[in-house]
Structure formats: C-alpha cells, structure tokens
Scaffold this active site. Sequence first.
Site, PDB file in Angstrom:
ATOM      1  N   ASP A 172       0.840  -1.197   0.000  1.00  0.00           N
ATOM      2  CA  ASP A 172       0.000   0.000   0.000  1.00  0.00           C
ATOM      3  C   ASP A 172       0.875   1.248   0.000  1.00  0.00           C
ATOM      4  OD1 ASP A 172      -2.009   1.881   0.337  1.00  0.00           O
ATOM      5  OD2 ASP A 172      -3.128   0.654   1.745  1.00  0.00           O
ATOM      6  N   ASP A 173       0.819   2.028  -1.085  1.00  0.00           N
ATOM      7  CA  ASP A 173       1.573   3.285  -1.226  1.00  0.00           C
ATOM      8  C   ASP A 173       3.083   3.067  -1.297  1.00  0.00           C
ATOM      9  OD1 ASP A 173      -0.907   4.427  -1.062  1.00  0.00           O
ATOM     10  OD2 ASP A 173      -0.493   5.669   0.688  1.00  0.00           O
ATOM     11  N   CYS A 182      -6.375   3.783  -3.769  1.00  0.00           N
ATOM     12  CA  CYS A 182      -6.576   2.492  -3.101  1.00  0.00           C
ATOM     13  C   CYS A 182      -7.680   1.598  -3.655  1.00  0.00           C
ATOM     14  CB  CYS A 182      -6.846   2.732  -1.616  1.00  0.00           C
ATOM     15  SG  CYS A 182      -5.417   3.344  -0.709  1.00  0.00           S
ATOM     16  N   ARG A 230      -7.405  -1.776  -6.253  1.00  0.00           N
ATOM     17  CA  ARG A 230      -7.691  -3.130  -5.767  1.00  0.00           C
ATOM     18  C   ARG A 230      -8.802  -3.798  -6.575  1.00  0.00           C
ATOM     19  NH1 ARG A 230      -4.979  -3.215  -0.751  1.00  0.00           N
ATOM     20  NH2 ARG A 230      -3.919  -1.205  -0.724  1.00  0.00           N
ATOM     21  N   LYS A 262      -5.548  -5.744   3.934  1.00  0.00           N
ATOM     22  CA  LYS A 262      -6.499  -4.658   3.695  1.00  0.00           C
ATOM     23  C   LYS A 262      -7.409  -4.983   2.505  1.00  0.00           C
ATOM     24  CE  LYS A 262      -6.366   0.039   1.863  1.00  0.00           C
ATOM     25  NZ  LYS A 262      -5.517   1.201   1.603  1.00  0.00           N
ATOM     26  N   HIS A 301     -10.733  -2.971   1.447  1.00  0.00           N
ATOM     27  CA  HIS A 301     -11.025  -1.649   0.876  1.00  0.00           C
ATOM     28  C   HIS A 301     -11.875  -1.684  -0.393  1.00  0.00           C
ATOM     29  CE1 HIS A 301      -9.334   2.697   1.236  1.00  0.00           C
ATOM     30  NE2 HIS A 301     -10.661   2.641   1.286  1.00  0.00           N
ATOM     31  N   SER A 336      -8.378   1.605   4.644  1.00  0.00           N
ATOM     32  CA  SER A 336      -7.080   2.135   5.064  1.00  0.00           C
ATOM     33  C   SER A 336      -7.078   2.453   6.558  1.00  0.00           C
ATOM     34  CB  SER A 336      -6.746   3.408   4.267  1.00  0.00           C
ATOM     35  OG  SER A 336      -6.635   3.128   2.902  1.00  0.00           O
ATOM     36  N   HIS A 377       1.423   2.553   3.885  1.00  0.00           N
ATOM     37  CA  HIS A 377       0.458   3.651   3.984  1.00  0.00           C
ATOM     38  C   HIS A 377       0.558   4.248   5.392  1.00  0.00           C
ATOM     39  CE1 HIS A 377      -3.411   5.717   4.087  1.00  0.00           C
ATOM     40  NE2 HIS A 377      -3.691   5.363   2.841  1.00  0.00           N
ATOM     41  N   ASP A 393      -0.002  -0.995  -4.805  1.00  0.00           N
ATOM     42  CA  ASP A 393      -1.287  -0.525  -5.344  1.00  0.00           C
ATOM     43  C   ASP A 393      -1.178   0.800  -6.086  1.00  0.00           C
ATOM     44  OD1 ASP A 393      -0.918   1.095  -3.080  1.00  0.00           O
ATOM     45  OD2 ASP A 393      -3.025   1.023  -2.489  1.00  0.00           O
ATOM     46  N   ASN A 394      -0.184   1.624  -5.748  1.00  0.00           N
ATOM     47  CA  ASN A 394       0.044   2.914  -6.418  1.00  0.00           C
ATOM     48  C   ASN A 394       1.342   3.494  -5.885  1.00  0.00           C
ATOM     49  OD1 ASN A 394      -2.696   3.627  -4.435  1.00  0.00           O
ATOM     50  ND2 ASN A 394      -0.737   4.554  -3.905  1.00  0.00           N
ATOM     51  N   LYS A 406       1.210   9.251  -5.760  1.00  0.00           N
ATOM     52  CA  LYS A 406      -0.146   8.741  -5.564  1.00  0.00           C
ATOM     53  C   LYS A 406      -1.196   9.803  -5.922  1.00  0.00           C
ATOM     54  CE  LYS A 406      -3.153   7.247  -1.740  1.00  0.00           C
ATOM     55  NZ  LYS A 406      -3.187   6.720  -0.363  1.00  0.00           N
TER      56      LYS A 406
END
Length: 486
Positions: A46-47, A86, A90, A139, A141, A164, A233, A285-286, A306
């Site tokens: 994540d991030d 996010c 996903r 996660k 989301h 998140s 994240h 994810d990004n 992001k």
Amino acid sequence: MKLMPTRLSRLVLSVFTLAGLGLSSSDWVEKPAPVTPPNVVLFFMDDMGYGDLSVTGALDYTTPNLDKMAAEGTRFTNFLAAQAVCSASRAALLTGCYPNRLGISGALGPNSPIGLNPNEETLAELLKERGYATGMFGKWHLGDNKQFLPLQQGFDEYYGVPYSHDMWPLHPAQAQAKYPPLRWIEGNEQKEEIKDLDDAAEITGTITERAVSFIRNHKKKPFFLYIPHPLPHVPLAASATFKGKTARGIFGDVLTELDWSVGQILGELKQQGLDKNTLVLFISDNGPWLNYGDHAGSSGGFREGKGTSFEGGHRVPFLVRWPGVVPAGRVSNKLLTALDILPTVANVCGARLPKQRIDGVDWVALLKGDNTVTPRDKFYYYYRKNSLEAVRQGEWKLVFAHPGRTYEGFLPGQNGKPGPSTETHEFPAALYDLRRDSGERYDVREQHPEVVAQLEKIAEEARADLGDDIQKRTGANVREPGRISQ
C-alpha cells in the site's frame, strides 16, 4: 534376469485388457501424468513507490528478501497500477477490469453505500471454482458492508482491516472527520479494535502469522494466498523488533519489517516443499503519498506520486518468482499492468476467465521468458470518478489538459503530518516520449503530430467504451457497483 516391460508391450497388454472389459482400442487414450496446479501467492503493498526497494535504489535501509526474490525471478520495470488510488486499484487487480468500468473510484470510506459488485467475478472466485483454497490477510477496501466483504467475493478465509488504517479517530490531519473505531475483521465478524499506534505496530506481524498458518493448513491442495499489506500507507508503525533500526527512520523500519514478512512467507513455502510449485507476485497498489515527506516513499525519479496520472502515481515495483518456470535474474521492460494479473494467473492455474468483459491481457509467454512477445501496448489513465487524463501506446504518452493533484512546489510534511498539496492544479496537454523522458518533462507534440493523431483515436475509443467526465460523456460498457441492499 527380469525384463522390464517396453512401451510397446505395455500398449499390447492394455489393448488385450480393454478387450476383456468389452472396450475397443479406439476407446482407450494414454493420458499424461496429472500435473499439480501451482499455488499462487500475491503480495499487494500500500503506497509503496517504485524506488522503495534496495534493488530499485532505496537508501538508508535494505530489502534483502525482496532483492533475493528479484534475483531468483524476474523484475518488471514498466508495470503500472490500474489507477493511482486504493479502492480503484484493488478492484482492478482482483477483476482484471478498469475500475471505472465497475463504477469503483477513489478510496471508499467507512460505511460506504457501495462496494465491489458481487456479480463481478474475482480471481479468488475463479480459482476457488478450480478447486483452490483461497485466503486473504490484510487490507480489503472494496466495501465494508458484509455483502461486499471477502467471504462474499470468493475467499474461504479472511483476517484483516476493511479499509485504510488512517480512516480512524487518530488521523493526524482529519480529526474532524469523526471516523468510527477501526477493527480487525475475521470472516464477516468484527474483532479487536486497533486503538493506537502501538496496536498498529502489530499489523504486519499479525498478517504474516496468519499467512504462514494458511500455508501450513493448506499445503496438501492448491491454494491462492492474497496478502494486501496495509503498510507503508500512513500512519507508519513498526513492531519493537524493527523500530529504530534504520537510518531512514520509521519509514525504513516499516519497509524492513515488510521485507521480513515476505521472507517469512517465502521461507515457509520452502519448508513445506512448495517452493518450486508456487507462483509468487509482488506489487504495490500505487505510488507514494509524497506530501507526507519523511513518512512517504520514493517514486524513483518518476513525476508526481499517488493520486496522479503521471508515472510516479502509476509505475510501481513488480517482482515475479516461480523456480524453473520464470527465468531467474531477468529484467523485463515490457509494458504490463495490474489489469493483466487475473487472466495470466487464471491461465497458469487452468481456470476460466470471467463471463463479463475484462480489460486485462494474458502474458504467460512473457512470464515464462519469451521476450519476443509484446502482450500489451495500450493503457488508459483514468482518474477521479471517470476522467480520462492520458492514454499510452508503446512508449508514447499523451496527457490531456485536466485539473489534478500536484505535490510539486510544496514543502513536504514531517513526523507523520502531511504537507500541503492541491487537487486543482491545471495540467496542460502534452506528449511525452517515455523512452528518453520517463520524468515527463518535455512536451514533444509539435515534433510528432502523427503520434498525437494516433493517440487521439485511441482516446476516442476509450471515451466511447468507458466515458469521460471531462467531456461529460457516458461510456457504453460501464457496469454498476454493488449497492447496500435496501
């Protein structure tokens, strides 16, 4: 001396045997030995930015397990998240569809009235139908209402957080948002509350323990293990074993613990004798949330991060390992996206594709080492609800004039608090040649009008198919998200 039967003698014996059973030789076909379908382990960070692994240039901490994974498999340098945020990212990963095709955008908050439509077929559902055990730890989301949770989307087991972990009462910049308490969810039931950073420090370790246990419990049948880690994240938190151990501060500590987690899971595969029959994929994810400064990662020199349609928002690390199948020590610069994970994994596992239209392409040949193939050459950069902000063909990227987020020109934040940014910066139209300008700094539209014309045609196809909020157009092939049952 005892003679071993030859292939011919076995065939003759089989024909006589079949005759004795009342069958003709035409009814008999020699079948190949059964092949055990591969296990699949999918890490989704994540991030995490492109430059956040030591193999891609990270400084003041190391990621030895991920570096080893890259050395034992293939590192893809031109891999794009489907959208730089996010929930949308996903949705695309699990369905093989552009998220705006599914009506999913942004980052869904607590008590969201929508989620991933249960009518969409996820990778977990396809593999479960194939006989796989399916587990997810991390996660989700994609909607926190029960009807949207992982057990309703193809997973046999789930333990993780519904969205998140900054969507909680202690958010450093949004105390006024009055988020509800954040709780772990097991299956469909809410469990312990994550009350503070001490609790958050246990997130990575808890997920790792659950993933390792899943491997042990399902080692005798094929399994799909999805591990979407909530970190790095913000808010950042590392367990006592890793806290304060790197010169990069808490961000380096968190990355070191995440690297440890990957090492634990890869080690368990080896210990259980599953290593050579397991496809492992590692993705983010990004790109990084840059205005968090020392609590944010690195885009590796790509523009922005992001929440943008520039390469820093979309270009993410991608490692693939499968001993004996995926070439070791290889670096591939072929364009791939998160959309392409579902059709490729389905192929190698012998699963069917979803009944509804998807946007991913199958790149099994490239996966196995055939560098002559080019599975994908086009990509649509959609953002916000459904705005077409750029299109790409090959290494040409045409950006359309649009309002958007920028981090440039703002002083980053420190110690977990974000610095300023803007969501309304007016980006001009531009054409970039990513072969020599991966930082997207030099507009070459005037030099290549024929390229602009070709990319405009591709953009028109995108708008007709998926729509475009900037032009106030509705696409012909978009689908509805899931909505809470009334």
